[in-house]
Design an enzyme around this catalytic site. Structure first.
Site, PDB file in Angstrom:
ATOM      1  N   HIS A   1       0.855  -1.207   0.000  1.00 52.09           N
ATOM      2  CA  HIS A   1       0.000   0.000   0.000  1.00 52.09           C
ATOM      3  C   HIS A   1       0.886   1.251   0.000  1.00 52.09           C
ATOM      4  O   HIS A   1       0.934   2.005   0.981  1.00 52.09           O
ATOM      5  CB  HIS A   1      -0.876  -0.058   1.246  1.00 52.09           C
ATOM      6  CG  HIS A   1      -2.006   0.919   1.307  1.00 52.09           C
ATOM      7  ND1 HIS A   1      -1.858   2.273   1.046  1.00 52.09           N
ATOM      8  CD2 HIS A   1      -3.316   0.745   1.630  1.00 52.09           C
ATOM      9  CE1 HIS A   1      -3.024   2.873   1.216  1.00 52.09           C
ATOM     10  NE2 HIS A   1      -3.920   1.970   1.567  1.00 52.09           N
TER      11      HIS A   1
ATOM     12  N   GLU B   1      -0.775   1.381  -5.363  1.00 57.44           N
ATOM     13  CA  GLU B   1      -0.594   0.156  -4.587  1.00 57.44           C
ATOM     14  C   GLU B   1      -0.478  -1.062  -5.500  1.00 57.44           C
ATOM     15  O   GLU B   1      -1.376  -1.354  -6.291  1.00 57.44           O
ATOM     16  CB  GLU B   1      -1.772  -0.018  -3.638  1.00 57.44           C
ATOM     17  CG  GLU B   1      -2.038   1.211  -2.776  1.00 57.44           C
ATOM     18  CD  GLU B   1      -3.353   1.133  -2.039  1.00 57.44           C
ATOM     19  OE1 GLU B   1      -3.737   0.010  -1.628  1.00 57.44           O
ATOM     20  OE2 GLU B   1      -4.019   2.177  -1.868  1.00 57.44           O
TER      21      GLU B   1
END
Length: 278
Positions: free
Chosen positions: A154, A254
């Site tokens: 992320h 991400e």
């Protein structure tokens, strides 16, 4: 140089420094929260008001979303899984040469993880720090039955200002708009003038983040999905560990296995999600 360090409150992390770059990785979550090339601004955004406390996820850097991305069907379980708030084991660190270092962390199933996810696994994060940042998240199924995972590296990128950036490499790719739950098709480069939360599929090439004074290249392996996210004004005000203007300086791209890109691992199988940033 690879050094084990602690903050005044006892929060532990590994600091890596070589002639090309430096990085800091927390023992909780194997969370890379700082990476910068020599004499350059950090590539990763980190909230000025992020918590560095056990049991709380760090806001910024590269949280590891695993073994699920987003919310679990059981809303009592942590969003984005338990890997990012679990204590990991530092396996080893290597000085490959004066400009390249590597570190490896491991998370194994235990009594706490089995309460949240009833499978036996081994999870390893291998990070190479040089003028290129390479992250490899390897899942191994050591159970006697198959399991499914969704996951993401992320990554929060630091930008000069969200109005100055655009993303190349996702033109004509289908995506789920997580704000409307509609399936859409990307047209051209991605720019930002409102909240964006999209899960792109069928991603097979390099992604380029172009900023006012630099460009960042991202190349993924073991993944065909990419999440692009900026919370914009109103959502940032509602979020924890973020200043109200934080959305102006950050952008998440991400590397993921999300939604249609779910991965099924048979007993004994492994899967590695790789993101190279350069």
């Amino acid at each position: 140089m690879i050094t084990h360090k602690k903050l005044p409150n006892g929060f532990e992390y590994i600091e890596v420094k070589n002639r090309a770059a430096e990085a800091k990785i927390a023992m909780q979550g194997a969370h890379l929260f700082h990476y910068a090339r020599a004499d350059e601004e950090p590539l990763l955004w980190l909230s000025e008001v992020s918590d560095f406390k056990l049991g709380k996820a760090i806001r910024g850097g590269v949280p590891l979303c695993w073994p699920w991305f987003g919310f679990n069907e059981d809303k009592s379980l942590p969003q984005h899984g338990f890997a990012r708030i679990s204590m990991w084991e530092f396996v080893c660190g290597k000085e490959i040469d004066e400009k390249t270092s590597s570190v490896t962390f491991r998370l194994s199933c235990n009594a706490e993880t089995l309460k949240m996810w009833s499978y036996r696994f081994e999870l390893k994060l291998h990070v190479v720090i040089s003028d290129k940042l390479v992250m490899e998240l390897k899942t191994t199924n050591i159970d006697d039955r198959e399991f499914k995972i969704t996951q993401a590296l992320h990554t929060y990128f630091k930008v000069s200002h969200i109005s100055h950036v655009n993303i190349e490499g996702l033109d004509k790719k289908p995506y789920l708009d997580a704000l409307t739950y509609k399936n859409e098709l990307q047209k051209g480069d991605i720019t930002f003038n409102e909240e964006v939360d999209r899960v792109y599929q069928e991603v097979d090439g390099e992604i380029v983040l172009r900023d006012k004074n630099r460009e960042i290249h991202i190349k993924n392996q073991g993944s065909s999905s990419v999440v692009v996210w900026n919370p914009w004004i109103e959502k940032t005000k509602r979020m924890s560990a973020m200043n109200e203007d934080a959305y102006e300086q950050m952008l998440c791209i991400e590397s993921a296995n999300a939604f249609d890109d779910v991965r099924v691992l048979e007993s004994g199988d492994s899967h590695t999600l790789v993101a190279a940033v350069f």
